[in-house]
Design an enzyme around this catalytic site. Structure first.
Site, mmCIF file in Angstrom:
data_model
loop_
_atom_site.group_PDB
_atom_site.id
_atom_site.type_symbol
_atom_site.label_atom_id
_atom_site.label_comp_id
_atom_site.label_asym_id
_atom_site.label_seq_id
_atom_site.Cartn_x
_atom_site.Cartn_y
_atom_site.Cartn_z
ATOM 1 N N HIS A 21 0.672 -1.255 -0.078
ATOM 2 C CA HIS A 21 0.069 -0.047 0.071
ATOM 3 C C HIS A 21 0.891 1.412 0.164
ATOM 4 C CE1 HIS A 21 -3.654 2.325 1.174
ATOM 5 N NE2 HIS A 21 -2.715 3.010 1.799
ATOM 6 N N GLU A 22 1.656 1.433 0.930
ATOM 7 C CA GLU A 22 2.721 2.501 0.859
ATOM 8 C C GLU A 22 3.628 2.532 -0.105
ATOM 9 O OE1 GLU A 22 1.803 4.635 3.278
ATOM 10 O OE2 GLU A 22 0.601 3.365 4.177
ATOM 11 N N HIS A 25 1.754 4.705 -2.840
ATOM 12 C CA HIS A 25 2.033 6.077 -2.805
ATOM 13 C C HIS A 25 3.309 6.685 -3.073
ATOM 14 C CE1 HIS A 25 -1.887 6.393 -0.702
ATOM 15 N NE2 HIS A 25 -1.497 5.641 0.441
#
Length: 448
Positions: A21-22, A25
């Site tokens: 997920h990170e 980003h």
């Protein structure tokens, strides 16, 4: 030991999902020219950290309950943004870049799910044919006319080739009122029949609902009889004199017809001695056993004699690369929609909030799926990745969905939402997310 294994699997499972997920980003932020100051897995004091080639600090922190990507942003009082580096700050980006960076986290989770499911589908799927093996007396299924031997080939118009597919389609109807439409086939006929089963706020108050059982159906396999298939060497059952091949007839005066009855009976009686009658070599033998206490659950060290499943009752599905990819995308989309619909029903009170699970349940399921095999754990990883992506898209400030709303408004209004409004919203969102997490943990503890 089991608790340590559960904690380990939770750390591994959540670690993979948070990192992906990170990284979503981080990757898009770098593509947009934004400087990333820190990429952290976990919160709090760093246990380990190192600097990447682009100057980003990568950190593994002490509290493993999430992660974050800290970008250069002139709204952050801890960093210095000058005219020379302002172009690298997040807040100086055009709205399309901000939206892309924020949406990249959930998108990475969906991509992970597609990748995992693609691999699993390419490997081939195997499941039990959804053939009706038993219909409970007085059940909705019996009242609607379903009979043993029919195969459920569609639920509400959606094709169902396996028992798992039937279960998933039925789960979509939790909390609904109206009718469930079942299409069934029969080995003796090429004519399909349709049945319409009435439901009212169906299983809305149930925790961990069993949609197939609730209709009064047993699909795929006949109820397993309570025959001893294996015994652990030092288990309570061995010490009590059980033998492989024994068929359990009675326990503490209660008739036992199915293996699941026996398991439930034993699990509910740790450290409690009771009499058992078994069938052995044409006669009956009386035994006495006291289940061991394992985390307040009774266990006797006994395995079931697994009945052989006929090949005709097994459904195998092979897919080529393109077909597997298409199926992976469709499954991810379907599960995402299911997640949003379930959350909406929960908000409306149509589904019990007791079904909300937190980190303890995740740890338990992660451990049990890991014990079942790597592919089972991968399936759980894909499902959890979809849930994480969907939850992060909720329009709650603090979550990615809340940021998307603010940046979308910025695009519409032509200016950022006032910072004070954003700060108040984030605080409200933080309280909402914290309350939700505490409620989920409460449910976890109540299930122990």
């Amino acid at each position: 030991m089991q608790i340590l294994f559960s904690i380990l699997m939770a750390l591994v499972t959540l670690g993979v999902l948070v990192t992906i997920h990170e990284y979503g980003h981080y990757w898009v932020a770098r593509r947009c020219g934004v400087r990333v100051l820190r990429f952290a897995i976990g919160f709090g004091r760093p246990l380990a950290k190192w600097e990447g080639k682009d100057g980003t600090e990568f950190a593994l922190c002490a509290i493993p309950l999430g992660g974050y990507v800290k970008m250069l942003d002139e709204r952050d009082n801890e960093v210095v943004v000058t005219n020379a580096n302002r172009f690298e700050s997040f807040n100086a980006q055009p709205v399309r870049n901000k939206l892309a960076i924020v949406a990249a986290g959930p998108a990475a989770n969906f991509l992970l799910a597609i990748l995992v499911l693609f691999g699993l589908f390419l490997r081939g799927e195997t499941g039990l044919a959804p053939v009706v093996e038993a219909v409970s007396e007085g059940s909705i299924a019996e009242q609607s006319g379903l009979v043993v031997g029919q195969e459920i080939i569609a639920v509400d118009g959606e094709s169902t080739k396996t028992v798992s597919a039937v279960r998933f389609e039925l789960l979509k109807r939790l909390g609904d009122s109206g009718r469930i439409e079942l299409t069934v086939g029969n080995a003796l006929s090429d004519i399909n029949q349709r049945y319409s089963l009435p439901i009212t706020t169906w299983l809305g108050t149930e925790e961990a609902p069993d949609p197939v059982g609730a209709l009064g159906l047993t699909l795929g396999v006949l109820p397993v009889k309570p025959e001893v298939g294996s015994l652990s060497e030092d288990g309570a059952a061995t010490q009590a004199g059980f033998q492989v091949g024994d068929v359990i007839i009675e326990a503490a005066g209660e008739r036992i017809d199915q293996w699941t009855q026996w398991v439930d009976f034993v699990r509910a009686r740790p450290d409690e001695r009771f009499d058992v009658v078994v069938s052995r070599s044409g006669g009956q033998v009386a035994l006495s056993v006291m289940p061991e206490n394992r985390d307040s659950i009774g266990t006797v060290g006994m395995g079931v004699a697994v009945p052989e499943i006929p090949e005709s009752r097994i459904r195998r599905q092979s897919r080529g690369p393109l077909e597997a990819l298409t199926a992976a995308v469709e499954r991810t989309y379907s599960l995402t929609v299911f997640t949003f619909e379930s959350m909406w029903k929960m908000v409306q009170g149509l589904i019990s909030t007791k079904n909300l699970s937190g980190p303890i349940s995740i740890a338990q399921v992660a451990a049990s799926t890991a014990e079942s095999g790597f592919t089972t754990w991968l399936s759980f990883l894909a499902l959890l990745s979809i849930s994480l992506g969907a939850i992060n898209l909720l329009p709650i400030p603090v979550l990615d969905g809340g940021h998307i709303v603010f940046h979308a408004l910025e695009g519409i209004l032509g200016r950022p939402v006032p910072e004070q409004v954003q700060m108040v919203s984030f605080q409200v969102g933080l309280v909402a997310v914290f309350t939700l997490m505490m409620f989920a943990i409460y449910n976890d503890v109540a299930r122990l």
